[in-house]
Motif scaffolding. Structure first.
Motif, short mmCIF file in Angstrom:
data_model
loop_
_atom_site.label_atom_id
_atom_site.label_comp_id
_atom_site.label_asym_id
_atom_site.label_seq_id
_atom_site.Cartn_x
_atom_site.Cartn_y
_atom_site.Cartn_z
N LYS A 54 18.05 43.60 29.48
CA LYS A 54 18.87 44.81 29.62
C LYS A 54 19.19 45.10 31.08
O LYS A 54 20.28 45.57 31.40
N GLU A 55 18.25 44.80 31.96
CA GLU A 55 18.48 45.01 33.39
C GLU A 55 19.58 44.08 33.89
O GLU A 55 20.46 44.48 34.65
N LEU A 56 19.55 42.81 33.43
CA LEU A 56 20.60 41.87 33.81
C LEU A 56 21.94 42.27 33.19
O LEU A 56 23.00 42.09 33.81
N LEU A 57 21.90 42.84 31.99
CA LEU A 57 23.13 43.26 31.31
C LEU A 57 23.89 44.28 32.15
O LEU A 57 25.12 44.28 32.17
N LYS A 58 23.17 45.15 32.85
CA LYS A 58 23.82 46.14 33.72
C LYS A 58 24.66 45.43 34.78
O LYS A 58 25.80 45.82 35.06
N LYS A 59 24.10 44.36 35.36
CA LYS A 59 24.81 43.60 36.40
C LYS A 59 25.98 42.83 35.78
O LYS A 59 27.04 42.70 36.41
N GLU A 60 25.79 42.31 34.58
CA GLU A 60 26.88 41.59 33.91
C GLU A 60 28.06 42.51 33.63
O GLU A 60 29.22 42.12 33.80
N LYS A 61 27.76 43.73 33.20
CA LYS A 61 28.83 44.70 32.94
C LYS A 61 29.54 45.09 34.23
O LYS A 61 30.77 45.25 34.25
N GLU A 62 28.77 45.22 35.31
CA GLU A 62 29.37 45.53 36.61
C GLU A 62 30.29 44.39 37.04
O GLU A 62 31.41 44.62 37.53
N PHE A 63 29.85 43.16 36.83
CA PHE A 63 30.67 41.99 37.17
C PHE A 63 31.95 41.96 36.34
O PHE A 63 33.04 41.66 36.86
N THR A 64 31.84 42.30 35.05
CA THR A 64 33.02 42.33 34.18
C THR A 64 34.04 43.35 34.68
O THR A 64 35.24 43.08 34.73
N ARG A 65 33.56 44.52 35.08
CA ARG A 65 34.47 45.56 35.59
C ARG A 65 35.12 45.11 36.90
O ARG A 65 36.31 45.35 37.15
N LEU A 66 34.34 44.46 37.76
CA LEU A 66 34.89 43.95 39.02
C LEU A 66 35.93 42.88 38.76
O LEU A 66 36.96 42.82 39.43
N ARG A 67 35.68 42.03 37.77
CA ARG A 67 36.64 40.97 37.43
C ARG A 67 37.92 41.57 36.87
O ARG A 67 39.02 41.10 37.17
N ASP A 68 37.79 42.61 36.06
CA ASP A 68 38.97 43.30 35.53
C ASP A 68 39.81 43.89 36.66
O ASP A 68 41.04 43.83 36.64
N GLU A 69 39.13 44.47 37.64
CA GLU A 69 39.84 45.05 38.78
C GLU A 69 40.52 43.97 39.61
O GLU A 69 41.66 44.14 40.08
N LEU A 70 39.83 42.85 39.80
CA LEU A 70 40.42 41.73 40.53
C LEU A 70 41.65 41.20 39.80
O LEU A 70 42.68 40.90 40.43
N SER A 71 41.58 41.11 38.49
CA SER A 71 42.72 40.65 37.69
C SER A 71 43.90 41.61 37.82
O SER A 71 45.06 41.20 37.88
N ARG A 72 43.60 42.91 37.87
CA ARG A 72 44.66 43.91 38.05
C ARG A 72 45.35 43.71 39.40
O ARG A 72 46.59 43.71 39.48
N GLN A 73 44.56 43.50 40.44
CA GLN A 73 45.14 43.28 41.76
C GLN A 73 45.93 41.98 41.80
O GLN A 73 46.96 41.89 42.48
N ARG A 74 45.47 40.97 41.09
CA ARG A 74 46.21 39.71 41.02
C ARG A 74 47.59 39.93 40.40
O ARG A 74 48.59 39.39 40.87
N ARG A 75 47.64 40.73 39.36
CA ARG A 75 48.93 41.00 38.69
C ARG A 75 49.89 41.77 39.60
O ARG A 75 51.11 41.71 39.40
N GLU A 76 49.35 42.49 40.57
CA GLU A 76 50.19 43.30 41.46
C GLU A 76 50.62 42.55 42.72
O GLU A 76 51.31 43.11 43.57
N LEU A 77 50.23 41.28 42.85
CA LEU A 77 50.66 40.51 44.01
C LEU A 77 52.20 40.45 44.06
O LEU A 77 52.86 40.40 43.02
N PRO A 78 52.78 40.43 45.25
CA PRO A 78 54.24 40.24 45.34
C PRO A 78 54.63 38.84 44.89
O PRO A 78 53.78 37.94 44.84
N TRP A 79 55.89 38.66 44.55
CA TRP A 79 56.40 37.36 44.12
C TRP A 79 57.28 36.76 45.20
O TRP A 79 57.77 37.47 46.09
N GLU A 80 57.50 35.45 45.13
CA GLU A 80 58.49 34.80 45.97
C GLU A 80 59.47 34.04 45.07
O GLU A 80 59.07 33.44 44.07
N LYS A 81 60.74 34.12 45.40
CA LYS A 81 61.75 33.47 44.59
C LYS A 81 61.70 31.95 44.78
O LYS A 81 61.56 31.47 45.91
#
Length: 255
Positions: free
Chosen positions: A24-51
């Motif tokens: 359960k203690e490790l699960l807390k860290k796994e959930k934190e990692f999942t949230r961080l990954r979701d945030e990173l994915s959001r920032q990835r989607r917001e990257l500018p594009w190049e034609k």
């Protein structure tokens, strides 16, 4: 009466209640990692594009295909840059390690408005022969004779190789082969195509279900003693009857 031979372990063994508390203690860290990954994915989607300005022409099973054709009517395209140069006898074992999962994800990507294709500088006959050998079905086209691989920094000129300053993974750090692995994402809006994202090196780890599963085991990837992390990997038709590769022949001391 048959007897079992059980390998002794130095790993800590505890009562169920203590195991559950630790889990359960490790699960807390796994959930934190999942949230961080979701945030990173959001920032990835917001990257500018190049034609994409060049009109790249690839050779596929149906003849000449433009980059727009590879979208197959969809608005998103994922390209895997497969290490397979012209004249090579076979594709890179590590890229093949990734490619073993491509057939499974391709039809699901299509349901989310996303096409998938592998691209290599090898000629189409070379690609088709290796693809048949490996039993793969995913789309795979040749960029032979085009600038595509060079423009997306997964193929390197003789001069770049000699200087040991080939531009790879967004740095002039060099690369040990004339071809490198990578993934690029493109978006189509009408007749315009945009480059949205590219990833290289360890950024491709997320594409490896075998590694992701091994990361959940006690031994993990078990690669610390190898001359390089992926030294154990073979094309899937080169493993001997499911037997493990003899790691003793690959240790750093014997390399």
């Amino acid at each position: 009466m048959a007897t079992e031979t059980i390998e002794k372990t130095t790993h800590k063994v505890v009562a169920p209640a203590e195991w559950l508390a630790a889990r359960k203690e490790l699960l807390k860290k796994e959930k934190e990692f999942t949230r961080l990954r979701d945030e990173l994915s959001r920032q990835r989607r917001e990257l500018p594009w190049e034609k994409v300005e060049k009109n790249y022409i690839f050779e596929g099973p149906n003849g000449a295909e433009t980059l727009a054709d590879l979208f197959d009517g969809r608005t998103q395209l994922v390209v895997y840059h497969f290490m397979f140069g012209p004249g090579w006898k076979e594709g890179c074992p590590s890229c093949s390690f990734l490619a073993d999962s491509f057939d499974g994800v391709t039809p699901h990507l299509a349901q989310r408005d996303t096409a998938f294709v592998a691209v290599s500088r090898a000629t189409l006959p070379e690609i088709e022969g290796f693809k048949k050998r490996m039993g793969w079905k995913f789309p795979w086209v040749s960029s032979f004779g085009t600038d595509f691989n060079y423009d997306f920094h997964v193929s390197f000129s003789k001069e770049e190789m000699e200087s040991k300053k080939a531009y790879y993974n967004f740095a002039n750090a060099g690369f040990p082969s004339e071809e490198g692995p990578g993934l690029s994402v493109f978006s189509r809006r009408g007749d315009k195509i945009f480059h949205a994202y590219s990833s290289y090196a360890r950024g491709l780890d997320i594409l490896l279900p075998t590694y992701n599963m091994l990361d959940m085991t006690p031994k993990g990837r078990d690669e610390d003693s190898l001359p390089d992390p992926m030294a154990w990997i073979r094309h899937h038709d080169r493993y001997s009857d499911g037997k493990m590769v003899d790691l003793k022949k690959l240790t750093k001391t014997s390399a």
